[in-house]
Design an enzyme around this catalytic site. Sequence first.
Site, PDB file in Angstrom:
ATOM      1  N   HIS A   1      -9.937   9.748   2.843  1.00 42.15           N
ATOM      2  CA  HIS A   1      -8.788  10.945   2.527  1.00 42.15           C
ATOM      3  C   HIS A   1      -9.297  11.475   1.152  1.00 42.15           C
ATOM      4  CE1 HIS A   1      -6.143   8.100   4.361  1.00 42.15           C
ATOM      5  NE2 HIS A   1      -4.853   8.776   3.370  1.00 42.15           N
TER       6      HIS A   1
ATOM      7  N   GLU B   1      -2.778   6.908  10.696  1.00 40.51           N
ATOM      8  CA  GLU B   1      -4.040   5.558   9.124  1.00 40.51           C
ATOM      9  C   GLU B   1      -3.667   3.791  10.311  1.00 40.51           C
ATOM     10  OE1 GLU B   1      -3.479   6.039   6.565  1.00 40.51           O
ATOM     11  OE2 GLU B   1      -2.687   7.919   5.771  1.00 40.51           O
TER      12      GLU B   1
ATOM     13  N   HIS C   1      -7.201  15.010   1.831  1.00 37.89           N
ATOM     14  CA  HIS C   1      -5.903  15.540   0.213  1.00 37.89           C
ATOM     15  C   HIS C   1      -6.309  16.900   0.156  1.00 37.89           C
ATOM     16  CE1 HIS C   1      -5.331  10.890  -1.053  1.00 37.89           C
ATOM     17  NE2 HIS C   1      -4.162  11.752  -0.266  1.00 37.89           N
TER      18      HIS C   1
ATOM     19  N   ARG D   1      15.542  -1.176 -15.997  1.00 33.28           N
ATOM     20  CA  ARG D   1      14.093  -1.617 -16.445  1.00 33.28           C
ATOM     21  C   ARG D   1      13.899  -2.947 -15.052  1.00 33.28           C
ATOM     22  NH1 ARG D   1      16.528  -3.319 -21.311  1.00 33.28           N
ATOM     23  NH2 ARG D   1      15.786  -1.838 -23.063  1.00 33.28           N
TER      24      ARG D   1
ATOM     25  N   ASN E   1      -9.094   5.002   1.228  1.00 31.83           N
ATOM     26  CA  ASN E   1      -9.475   6.014   1.422  1.00 31.83           C
ATOM     27  C   ASN E   1     -10.229   7.280   1.964  1.00 31.83           C
ATOM     28  OD1 ASN E   1      -7.474   7.017  -1.021  1.00 31.83           O
ATOM     29  ND2 ASN E   1      -9.562   6.141  -2.617  1.00 31.83           N
TER      30      ASN E   1
ATOM     31  N   LYS F   1      -3.843  -3.747   6.046  1.00 25.42           N
ATOM     32  CA  LYS F   1      -3.155  -3.284   4.830  1.00 25.42           C
ATOM     33  C   LYS F   1      -2.852  -4.675   3.872  1.00 25.42           C
ATOM     34  CE  LYS F   1      -1.581  -0.189   1.555  1.00 25.42           C
ATOM     35  NZ  LYS F   1      -0.270   1.082   1.464  1.00 25.42           N
TER      36      LYS F   1
ATOM     37  N   ARG G   1      -9.595  -1.895  -2.591  1.00 23.70           N
ATOM     38  CA  ARG G   1      -8.595  -0.738  -2.260  1.00 23.70           C
ATOM     39  C   ARG G   1      -8.910   0.837  -1.480  1.00 23.70           C
ATOM     40  NH1 ARG G   1      -1.947  -0.618  -3.699  1.00 23.70           N
ATOM     41  NH2 ARG G   1      -1.640  -2.608  -3.531  1.00 23.70           N
TER      42      ARG G   1
ATOM     43  N   HIS H   1      -0.135  14.818   7.043  1.00 18.54           N
ATOM     44  CA  HIS H   1      -0.958  13.867   6.829  1.00 18.54           C
ATOM     45  C   HIS H   1      -1.986  13.464   7.522  1.00 18.54           C
ATOM     46  CE1 HIS H   1      -2.579  11.263   3.375  1.00 18.54           C
ATOM     47  NE2 HIS H   1      -2.106  10.399   4.324  1.00 18.54           N
TER      48      HIS H   1
ATOM     49  N   GLU I   1      -5.465  -1.685  -7.455  1.00 17.79           N
ATOM     50  CA  GLU I   1      -6.614  -1.175  -6.774  1.00 17.79           C
ATOM     51  C   GLU I   1      -7.788  -0.775  -8.320  1.00 17.79           C
ATOM     52  OE1 GLU I   1      -5.459   3.569  -6.077  1.00 17.79           O
ATOM     53  OE2 GLU I   1      -4.298   2.219  -5.502  1.00 17.79           O
TER      54      GLU I   1
ATOM     55  N   LYS J   1       3.285   0.003  -4.448  1.00 20.09           N
ATOM     56  CA  LYS J   1       3.270   1.583  -4.792  1.00 20.09           C
ATOM     57  C   LYS J   1       4.382   2.313  -4.494  1.00 20.09           C
ATOM     58  CE  LYS J   1      -1.152   2.937  -4.172  1.00 20.09           C
ATOM     59  NZ  LYS J   1      -2.534   4.634  -4.496  1.00 20.09           N
TER      60      LYS J   1
HETATM   61 ZN    ZN Z   1      -3.064   8.668   3.926  1.00 20.70          ZN
END
Ligand code: ZN
Length: 362
Positions: free
Chosen positions: A251, A188, A255, A124, A248, A230, A244, A267, A240, A146
């Site tokens: 992105h 990034e 993506h 847990r 993106n 960040k 946040r 990436h 989020e 995340k």
């Molecule tokens: Zn990224």
Amino acid sequence: MEICRVDLKEETGNSYDIIIGAGLIGNLAIELKQKPVANAYAIITDSNVKRLYGETLLKNFQAKNLHAHLISFPAGEKSKSRDTKEKVENEMLNLGFGRDSCIIALGGGVVGDLAGFVAATYMRGIPCIQVPTTLLAMVDSSIGGKVAVDTMHAKNAIGAFHQPKKVIIDMNFLKTLPKKELANGLAEMIKHALISDRDFFHFLEKNIDKILNCDLETLEQAVKRSCEIKIHIVEEDEKEKGLRKLLNYGHTIGHAIESALKYKISHGQAISIGMSYAAKLSAKNGFLDEGSVIRQNNLLEYIGLPHKLSHRKLKPREILEHIQYDKKIINKKLNFVLLNSIGDAFVSDDVSMEDLKGILGE
Ligand code: ZN
Ligand code: ADP
């Protein structure tokens, strides 16, 4: 050595430090001997990092009589799966790791996400110390809590929020990092500068040769600034909801390109193309000036990242289909991150699929 604190408002008890410096990993065992976080340590890593740094770290722990084991899996995104998670968990159970254990996630983004997710659910939830070894993981995935694994349906489809106990960024790891991986992290960092710090963008432009030559002092300054950006965004928006979304930038299209090409593109390359289209759209809609678009693209090009994809490789229609599928667009408008200027991004809710079609078709 620099220390950046991540102060979380929604979960104050889970605030933590990010420590940045060269050679920090050599002190971890001593530090944990003096101030234990747990009774047993599972150092989780991939096959490459095990060979480069994992075995030495285990020896350091053993030399200090800390109860530790090294658990590894094959390097590569394919390992970021529920299957690997189960294997790692079984190994930990077989080795007798209990609730009083701590995971040391030693590796790039794949290790950080997978080992962090194991920590989130093992008994847990147990503490996790993130030790990122790629530039991308240092400035991006290790911060924010995340954690996730991929499934055949989507990347990061199964995961959790699990804040690390601390993040240790040892700049020396970058000495062995392949150039391609360095470019992924740089993409990034450039994104961080573009969305919120004009001066940092200028710093990157001015020092790009030193950075590409892996000058650790310059890289350390850049990593620190990138982490601060960040951290600021994560502190303001832990779960989020709004801010946040700025992360993106580049992105949405990035993506879509990655998934259309079945991840046969890095990436960094995908978001570089995504950022160049996003900048173009920002200019076309009257926000960003043309000179800034060129500055952005020149920097990306200088580090060897593309700003266009040949239509032979991927048709605009295919990219649009993936965006539509990804964003579940119903009323033809989507949230899209645009730039007002270098260092100032915003989320536009006024970008239509037609706008994107126009930009991608050029
Ligand atoms: Zn990224
Ligand atoms: P990312 O951090 O880009 O999300 P990965 O975790 O897959 O991605 O790491 C990219 C590759 O780099 C992997 O093959 C990994 O084993 C390797 N790697 C990670 N850290 C280092 C390092 N410091 N030196 C050399 N190779 C590394």
